[in-house]
Enzyme design. Structure first.
Site, PDB file in Angstrom:
ATOM      1  N   HIS A   7       0.826  -1.207   0.000  1.00 48.34           N
ATOM      2  CA  HIS A   7       0.000   0.000   0.000  1.00 48.34           C
ATOM      3  C   HIS A   7       0.856   1.251   0.000  1.00 48.34           C
ATOM      4  CE1 HIS A   7       0.583  -0.753   4.403  1.00 48.34           C
ATOM      5  NE2 HIS A   7       0.698   0.566   4.449  1.00 48.34           N
ATOM      6  N   HIS A  79       4.036   7.059   3.757  1.00 51.90           N
ATOM      7  CA  HIS A  79       4.997   5.960   3.576  1.00 51.90           C
ATOM      8  C   HIS A  79       4.557   5.013   2.470  1.00 51.90           C
ATOM      9  CE1 HIS A  79       2.261   3.963   6.617  1.00 51.90           C
ATOM     10  NE2 HIS A  79       2.483   2.916   5.862  1.00 51.90           N
ATOM     11  N   GLU A 130       7.862   0.944   4.933  1.00 52.15           N
ATOM     12  CA  GLU A 130       7.369  -0.121   5.819  1.00 52.15           C
ATOM     13  C   GLU A 130       7.588  -1.447   5.107  1.00 52.15           C
ATOM     14  OE1 GLU A 130       3.130   0.021   6.586  1.00 52.15           O
ATOM     15  OE2 GLU A 130       3.249  -1.443   8.199  1.00 52.15           O
TER      16      GLU A 130
END
Lengths: 134, 134
Positions: A7, A79, A130
Site C-alpha cells: 500500500h 509511507h 514499511e
C-alpha cells in the site's frame, strides 16, 4: 527482497472528507473507516486494481502520524509499504548494509495483522518505508 | 475512474546513489537511467511485482522537481500516478466536481509516451496526483 507494493499511505487531517474525495471525485472503491487504537490511526482503504492506498487519520494522543500532520496540515504521502517473505532476514540484511530500522528492531503486528518494520527515511531518499511479511 | 497505480514517483538528489540503494540494499530490479530532457528529469524505474517506483533526478534548469528538492533536500515521495481509460472524460468530470487540473488542462505526452495530466495537491490531501491514459 522487495515484493509487491502492499500500500501507499497518505496521512489526512479529515478522514471522512478524504474518503469522500476518493469515492465521489476520483471514483474509487473505498472501505468503511476502521479505528485501530493500538496503531493510533483510523484508516480507510482505497482499493485499486493492483494495490491500495491507505488514508490515515490520527487517533488518540500519541498517534504516529501527528507530527507529520503538524508539519503538513493538508496531509500528504506518508509511507510506502512493501511486502517481504521473511522480515527477520530482511531486517538483518538491511542492517548489515548500514540501513537503520526504526524502534527496537523487533517486528510489530501491523494494521493487517502481520509483522511489520519501518526503515529510517534518511537512509532511503526521504521516504519512510514499511516492510510487511506476507 | 481510477485504474491501476501506474507508479509512485520519488524525487532524489542523486539518482545513481538512489538506484544503488534500491538495487543493492533493497534487492529490487532497477532499470538503466534514462534522460528525459523534455520532462526535465532523469529517471530510473524500480520494477516491483505489481507496480513500479520511479526515481526522478532533476535535469536541466527548469526541472519540475527542482523546487520540491529545494524544500526536501534528501528527496521524498513526489506523486502517485493512476491509470485512467479516458483522460479527457476524467478531466471534465474532475473539473465538474471542483478539482483543479494543473497547467492549461491539455494532456501532455508523459514519460511513458502516453497522455498525462496533474491534479492540484491542495484538492487531494496534499498529494500530487498524475493521471495517465492507458
Amino acid at each position: 527482497m522487495l515484493g509487491r507494493v502492499n500500500h501507499i499511505a497518505i496521512a489526512v487531517p479529515d478522514l471522512a472528507a478524504a474518503a469522500a474525495i476518493y469515492r465521489d471525485t476520483l471514483g474509487a472503491r473505498v472501505s468503511q473507516a476502521q479505528a485501530l487504537p493500538e496503531h493510533g490511526v483510523t484508516v480507510v482503504f482505497v482499493e485499486l486494481e493492483n494495490t491500495k492506498v491507505e488514508l490515515l487519520e490520527p487517533l488518540g494522543a500519541d498517534s504516529p502520524i501527528a507530527s507529520f500532520l503538524a508539519k503538513n496540515p493538508s496531509g500528504g504521502m506518508h509511507h510506502i509499504c512493501y511486502e517481504v517473505e521473511d522480515i527477520l532476514k530482511a531486517r538483518d540484511q538491511l542492517r548489515q548494509d548500514g540501513a537503520r530500522v526504526l524502534g527496537d528492531g523487533q517486528p510489530k503486528i501491523g494494521a493487517h495483522g502481520k509483522p511489520v518494520l519501518f526503515l529510517h527515511p534518511k537512509d532511503f531518499q526521504g521516504t519512510l518505508i514499511e516492510l510487511e511479511q506476507v
